[in-house]
Design a protein around this motif. Structure first.
Motif, mmCIF file in Angstrom:
data_model
loop_
_atom_site.group_PDB
_atom_site.id
_atom_site.type_symbol
_atom_site.label_atom_id
_atom_site.label_comp_id
_atom_site.label_asym_id
_atom_site.label_seq_id
_atom_site.Cartn_x
_atom_site.Cartn_y
_atom_site.Cartn_z
ATOM 1 N N GLY A 12 0.839 -1.192 0.000
ATOM 2 C CA GLY A 12 0.000 0.000 0.000
ATOM 3 C C GLY A 12 0.873 1.240 0.000
ATOM 4 O O GLY A 12 2.101 1.164 -0.179
ATOM 5 N N PRO A 13 0.278 2.413 0.201
ATOM 6 C CA PRO A 13 1.071 3.649 0.160
ATOM 7 C C PRO A 13 2.242 3.670 1.131
ATOM 8 O O PRO A 13 3.339 4.123 0.773
ATOM 9 N N ALA A 14 2.053 3.190 2.377
ATOM 10 C CA ALA A 14 3.155 3.233 3.346
ATOM 11 C C ALA A 14 4.335 2.398 2.869
ATOM 12 O O ALA A 14 5.487 2.849 2.883
ATOM 13 N N MET A 110 3.819 2.065 -7.994
ATOM 14 C CA MET A 110 4.070 0.725 -8.539
ATOM 15 C C MET A 110 4.749 0.802 -9.899
ATOM 16 O O MET A 110 5.704 0.074 -10.175
ATOM 17 N N ASP A 111 4.243 1.684 -10.765
ATOM 18 C CA ASP A 111 4.799 1.792 -12.117
ATOM 19 C C ASP A 111 6.257 2.234 -12.097
ATOM 20 O O ASP A 111 7.053 1.851 -12.975
ATOM 21 N N ALA A 112 6.629 3.049 -11.110
ATOM 22 C CA ALA A 112 8.007 3.556 -11.030
ATOM 23 C C ALA A 112 8.960 2.558 -10.385
ATOM 24 O O ALA A 112 10.182 2.744 -10.454
ATOM 25 N N ALA A 113 8.429 1.504 -9.782
ATOM 26 C CA ALA A 113 9.271 0.589 -9.000
ATOM 27 C C ALA A 113 10.345 -0.125 -9.821
ATOM 28 O O ALA A 113 11.514 -0.167 -9.398
ATOM 29 N N PRO A 114 10.036 -0.714 -10.986
ATOM 30 C CA PRO A 114 11.082 -1.464 -11.705
ATOM 31 C C PRO A 114 12.308 -0.618 -12.051
ATOM 32 O O PRO A 114 13.448 -1.070 -11.883
ATOM 33 N N ALA A 115 12.080 0.609 -12.521
ATOM 34 C CA ALA A 115 13.208 1.461 -12.906
ATOM 35 C C ALA A 115 14.048 1.876 -11.706
ATOM 36 O O ALA A 115 15.232 2.206 -11.855
ATOM 37 N N ARG A 116 13.457 1.847 -10.508
ATOM 38 C CA ARG A 116 14.188 2.240 -9.297
ATOM 39 C C ARG A 116 14.806 1.034 -8.592
ATOM 40 O O ARG A 116 15.372 1.181 -7.509
#
Length: 390
Positions: A12-14, A110-116
């Motif tokens: 979730g957000p946290a 979520m969408d930004a997670a793989p690149a990070r």
């Protein structure tokens, strides 16, 4: 088996905000989530962001959607009968709120997670915690039919009210306080322009009503209903009729009707667990506290928890300093209780409680008079709605 520095339970957000903050500091972490991605994104939640939460999204560089679709709000109304008191945030505190749905925030993270380099494991069944007193604390679960084990220096419990992390904290039940309100919110989401460009909290003899929005073309309305209300007893037309009745002259524009994209009843409660740490386990977000939605604080408290915990963990992994970790619970709870107080205040101000006497109603009206006639009281409301300083 996998080894990481921080194992985060809950996407979730946290959990997502904490994961991004840690990755930005080069700290290895992985998020474990028991639900599917689609299920997490299907949760219709609040959509009002405090300035500190907006600043966090921009600091992380995950603000494209927010900049394109977020709606800045410079004030909001509190209506009572034919009177609407406008709280001018610009004039009172020089800050604004931003309307941007929690679903959108979650999807962006979520969408930004793989690149990070932020790994998220969805559909993790049977999550359990082990060895919390050692530097090889572990999270175990079953994924794709295989047993998995992640060992970590620290575990962050961001798995919500019903997750296993708080239950792993000894004495958490004794350290918890809860108040259940005797009503809930019946909400409808519809693709129609809202009747107001700013939120309106309506305090009426028939009960509370709320005007809010998700975009210039998507409205979110709520009304107070008894705690035992059933969704099947509230067809959309009945809800639209009741909204018009309660808002009455407080509505600055027509309430346009459309088929419901979503309808639900949310119970209102306040909950705080004052044990937010046990050895190598730290709680954040709804795992540690719940606020009624009246003050729009849930997502914003998740963000502040993530900021406090990320700061403490960054210092710990860089220098071995334990002081900030030891102080995490105190810092987080100070902001939690301020938010709980304001949500309780606004809920008490705007709702009808069963058994209220004419005296209680007069007290509500007297408080509304105080807000209407005092710039100091308006500033107090404004300071609380935009959020306590970090």
């Amino acid at each position: 088996m996998r080894r990481t520095q921080v194992a985060i339970v809950g996407a979730g957000p946290a959990g997502l905000l904490l994961g991004h903050l840690l990755r930005a500091e080069g700290i290895d972490c992985v998020i474990v989530e028991r639900q599917t991605r689609d299920h997490v994104l299907s949760r219709i939640r609040a959509g009002v962001l405090e300035p500190a939460t907006v600043a966090l999204m921009r600091r992380l560089g995950i603000d494209t959607g927010l900049n394109a679709n977020g709606i800045e709000v410079s004030g909001f109304g509190i209506a009572d009968g034919d009177r609407t008191i406008r709280i001018d945030l610009d004039a009172s505190v020089g800050q604004r709120l931003t309307v941007y749905g929690q679903t959108d925030v979650t999807r962006d993270l979520m969408d930004a997670a793989p690149a990070r380099g932020l790994d998220i494991v969805f559909e993790a069944a049977g999550v359990a915690l082990h060895d919390l007193g050692s530097d090889r604390a572990a999270v175990t679960f079953v994924h794709n039919g295989r047993e998995q084990r992640i060992e970590a220096d620290v575990i962050a419990g961001c798995d919500g009210f019903h997750g296993p992390c708080r239950r792993a904290v000894p004495g958490s039940a004794a350290a918890s306080m809860e108040f259940s309100y005797p009503f809930g919110w019946l909400g409808i989401l519809a693709d129609v322009p809202p009747c107001s460009s700013e939120p309106i909290y309506a305090s009426t003899d028939a009960g509370f009503a709320l005007v809010s929005m998700r975009s210039p073309q998507r409205s979110r309305y709520y009304i107070q209903v008894p705690s035992d209300a059933r969704l099947e007893d509230w067809p959309a037309e009945r809800l639209w009729d009741e909204l018009e009745r309660r808002l009455g002259p407080a509505s600055p524009g027509p309430i346009r009707r459309a088929p419901a994209l979503e309808m639900s009843i949310a119970p209102l409660r306040s909950f705080v667990c004052e044990r937010m740490r046990h050895k190598r386990l730290f709680l954040a977000g709804d795992a540690a506290h719940i606020v009624p939605p009246t003050g729009a604080k849930g997502l914003n408290l998740a963000a502040s928890d993530a900021i406090y915990l990320a700061e403490a963990l960054t210092l710990f992994f860089r220098t071995g300093e334990q002081g900030a970790l030891d102080d995490y619970e105190r810092r987080a709870l100070a902001r939690v209780w301020k938010s709980e107080r304001f949500a309780w205040y606004l809920t008490k101000l705007c709702h009808r409680f069963p058994g209220d006497t004419p005296f209680e109603r007069r007290m509500q009206q007297a408080e509304l008079d105080a807000i209407a006639t005092s710039s100091v009281t308006q500033a107090m409301v404004a300071e609380n709605i935009v959020g306590a300083p970090l």
